[in-house]
Design an enzyme around this catalytic site. Structure first.
Site, PDB file in Angstrom:
ATOM      1  CG  HIS A   1     -16.745   5.749   6.996  1.00  0.00           C
ATOM      2  ND1 HIS A   1     -17.887   6.346   6.527  1.00  0.00           N
ATOM      3  CD2 HIS A   1     -15.719   6.541   6.597  1.00  0.00           C
ATOM      4  CE1 HIS A   1     -17.571   7.449   5.860  1.00  0.00           C
ATOM      5  NE2 HIS A   1     -16.257   7.591   5.889  1.00  0.00           N
TER       6      HIS A   1
ATOM      7  NE  ARG B   1     -14.115   9.247   8.785  1.00  0.00           N
ATOM      8  CZ  ARG B   1     -13.112   8.825   8.036  1.00  0.00           C
ATOM      9  NH1 ARG B   1     -12.273   7.919   8.499  1.00  0.00           N
ATOM     10  NH2 ARG B   1     -12.949   9.297   6.816  1.00  0.00           N
TER      11      ARG B   1
ATOM     12  CG  HIS C   1     -13.334   3.341   7.460  1.00  0.00           C
ATOM     13  ND1 HIS C   1     -13.286   3.005   6.120  1.00  0.00           N
ATOM     14  CD2 HIS C   1     -12.733   4.558   7.568  1.00  0.00           C
ATOM     15  CE1 HIS C   1     -12.687   3.973   5.441  1.00  0.00           C
ATOM     16  NE2 HIS C   1     -12.332   4.916   6.293  1.00  0.00           N
TER      17      HIS C   1
ATOM     18  N   GLY D   1       0.839  -1.189   0.000  1.00  0.00           N
ATOM     19  CA  GLY D   1       0.000   0.000   0.000  1.00  0.00           C
ATOM     20  C   GLY D   1       0.875   1.240   0.000  1.00  0.00           C
TER      21      GLY D   1
ATOM     22  CG  ASP E   1      -1.759 -11.404   7.884  1.00  0.00           C
ATOM     23  OD1 ASP E   1      -2.800 -11.712   8.483  1.00  0.00           O
ATOM     24  OD2 ASP E   1      -1.581 -11.626   6.673  1.00  0.00           O
TER      25      ASP E   1
ATOM     26  NE  ARG F   1      -8.308   7.054   9.474  1.00  0.00           N
ATOM     27  CZ  ARG F   1      -8.996   7.466   8.411  1.00  0.00           C
ATOM     28  NH1 ARG F   1      -8.844   8.700   7.953  1.00  0.00           N
ATOM     29  NH2 ARG F   1      -9.850   6.651   7.801  1.00  0.00           N
TER      30      ARG F   1
ATOM     31  CD  GLU G   1     -13.023  13.725   4.021  1.00  0.00           C
ATOM     32  OE1 GLU G   1     -13.440  13.016   3.103  1.00  0.00           O
ATOM     33  OE2 GLU G   1     -12.085  13.394   4.770  1.00  0.00           O
TER      34      GLU G   1
ATOM     35  CB  SER H   1      -5.738   7.222   6.964  1.00  0.00           C
ATOM     36  OG  SER H   1      -6.537   7.533   5.839  1.00  0.00           O
TER      37      SER H   1
ATOM     38  CG  LEU I   1     -10.395   0.005  -1.067  1.00  0.00           C
ATOM     39  CD1 LEU I   1     -10.918  -0.944  -0.001  1.00  0.00           C
ATOM     40  CD2 LEU I   1     -11.098  -0.244  -2.396  1.00  0.00           C
ATOM     41  CB  ALA I   2      -8.083   6.432   0.648  1.00  0.00           C
ATOM     42  CD  GLN I   3     -15.379   6.410  -1.510  1.00  0.00           C
ATOM     43  OE1 GLN I   3     -16.092   7.215  -0.921  1.00  0.00           O
ATOM     44  NE2 GLN I   3     -15.860   5.302  -2.034  1.00  0.00           N
ATOM     45  N   GLY I   4     -11.912  10.199   0.151  1.00  0.00           N
ATOM     46  CA  GLY I   4     -12.007  11.632   0.450  1.00  0.00           C
ATOM     47  C   GLY I   4     -10.814  12.459   0.050  1.00  0.00           C
TER      48      GLY I   4
ATOM     49  CD  GLU J   1      -6.168   0.482   8.730  1.00  0.00           C
ATOM     50  OE1 GLU J   1      -7.216   0.189   9.350  1.00  0.00           O
ATOM     51  OE2 GLU J   1      -6.116   0.563   7.475  1.00  0.00           O
TER      52      GLU J   1
END
Length: 394
Positions: free
Chosen positions: A228, A269, A330, A15, A207, A365, A114, A370, A46-49, A354
């Site tokens: 989330h 959140r 989330h 990542g 893991d 958070r 946000e 992130s 997948l992080a959108q914002g 993470e």
């Protein structure tokens, strides 16, 4: 048969944290990156914002306070300071790597807002910021001849010698691998795969925590799990689709089954999640509704094209109707304890992203911190490894 391979640095995870660590290491280091599935099966995609940045010096105090307040003041203040003060350099570096952040007509960076942010300070690319950043890092890593990438390679344990980390044990198909390295970096993401409903990829099963605990490496705040507030409600099994918090930052509102607004959508959140769950319990419903009625159609189509198209495929036109949403697991604020250089309590072992817990996020958070935290502390890990200082101490 076990194969033994030797590297200067082994990184478990591909990542943004793992990739940025590799990119900031010296080019003369022989580096191996492994990932459990393919490179794209990471939550960074997948992080959108977006990704936070210190917009100007006048925003420092507010940015710091917003982060602390969201984290219930359980954050490590030193880590928060490091993240904020390092943010502009990270954004500038991402721009040089080709990340296409949205801009204003005059060419300056465009910021969105946000929940729990006191002002707009978030750089973004449509509603797929994580994918945009991850792809840029992937492209650059693949041009480096000193970096080898091994997909479908699962870390199974740490290699240790005399109390120090000496690499990783891993499996790739039928092969068992002993990946020896002077320094090892854990960047395996979060724990969403352990939950029935999560916005994470199922392969993210903590893991790094498992192997760290086995060897007595310190963990911290393993009970700090963020839900989330808004994932698209669906009866289908599998990963929950995230509806970015920036949607609420741009004006989307939460409604109950009677079409009534029941909370302030821009609170932290965890507060919004509790409000949604309370409303669901009160109504005996399985979801609430998110309405984009206050968001201009042109903003929806330009800022949230992925959300618009995904919802359309599920039978909802967000330019005309509200969509059903429900909280989902989330993000993991806890993890493998690290210091401000991303060092764990085991010599020659680092953790980033993470997977790690450097205290930036506290108990909860703040939105869009992130990606920034991952990149800032990945770079610090790389710089510490490059300095060679740890390996010179007894």
């Amino acid at each position: 048969m076990k194969k033994e391979l030797e590297y200067d640095v082994v990184i478990a995870g591909t990542g943004v944290a793992g990739l940025y660590t590799a990119l900031n290491l010296p080019r003369d280091k022989k580096i191996l990156m492994i990932c459990k599935e393919d490179m794209d099966s990471c939550d960074s995609m997948l992080a959108q914002g977006g990704i936070c940045v210190l917009a100007d010096e006048d925003d420092y105090d507010a940015f710091f306070e917003d982060t602390m307040r969201a984290g219930h003041y359980e954050n490590r203040r030193e880590s928060v300071d490091i993240m904020i003060r390092s943010s502009r350099a990270v954004i500038d570096d991402l721009l040089t790597l080709g990340v296409r952040f949205e801009r204003n007509e005059d060419g300056t960076l465009k910021y969105t807002r946000e929940g729990a942010h006191s002002r707009p300070r978030i750089c973004f690319h449509k509603d797929i910021t994580g994918k945009e950043i991850t792809r840029a890092l992937q492209r650059r890593v693949k041009t480096y001849s000193n970096i080898e990438i091994s997909e479908y390679t699962e870390m199974t344990d740490l290699l240790t010698e005399n109390g120090k980390c000496a690499g990783l044990l891993a499996k790739r198909g039928e092969d068992e691998l002993a990946l020896r390295a002077e320094n090892t970096v854990l960047a395996t993401g979060g724990i969403g795969g352990l939950y029935e409903h999560s916005t994470n990829f199922p392969c993210l099963t903590g893991d790094a925590l498992t192997v760290s605990k086995k060897h007595g490496v310190r963990l911290e705040h393993t009970d700090y799990v963020q839900f989330h507030p808004t994932s698209l409600y669906s009866e289908k099994a599998g990963r929950s689709f995230l509806i970015s918090e920036s949607a609420r930052g741009e004006g989307a509102i939460l409604l109950n089954s009677r079409g009534e607004r029941f909370t302030d959508e821009l609170r932290p959140r965890d507060v919004v999640t509790k409000a949604i769950l309370a409303e669901m319990e009160k109504e005996g419903s399985r979801h609430v509704w998110l309405s984009f009625e206050r968001v201009p159609k042109e903003t929806i189509l330009s800022h949230f094209p992925n959300i618009y198209e995904t919802c359309l495929r599920e039978g909802y036109d967000i330019t005309k109707e509200a969509i059903p949403v429900v909280p989902a697991q989330h993000y993991f604020m806890g993890g493998v304890y690290v210091d401000s250089d991303s060092k764990t309590t085991m010599k020659n072992l680092y953790a980033v992203g993470e997977t790690s817990c450097n205290g930036v996020h506290g108990k909860n958070r703040l939105a869009s911190n992130s990606l920034l935290e991952s990149l800032v502390f990945a770079k610090r890990a790389a710089e510490k490894i490059a300095s060679g200082k740890e390996n010179k101490t007894k």
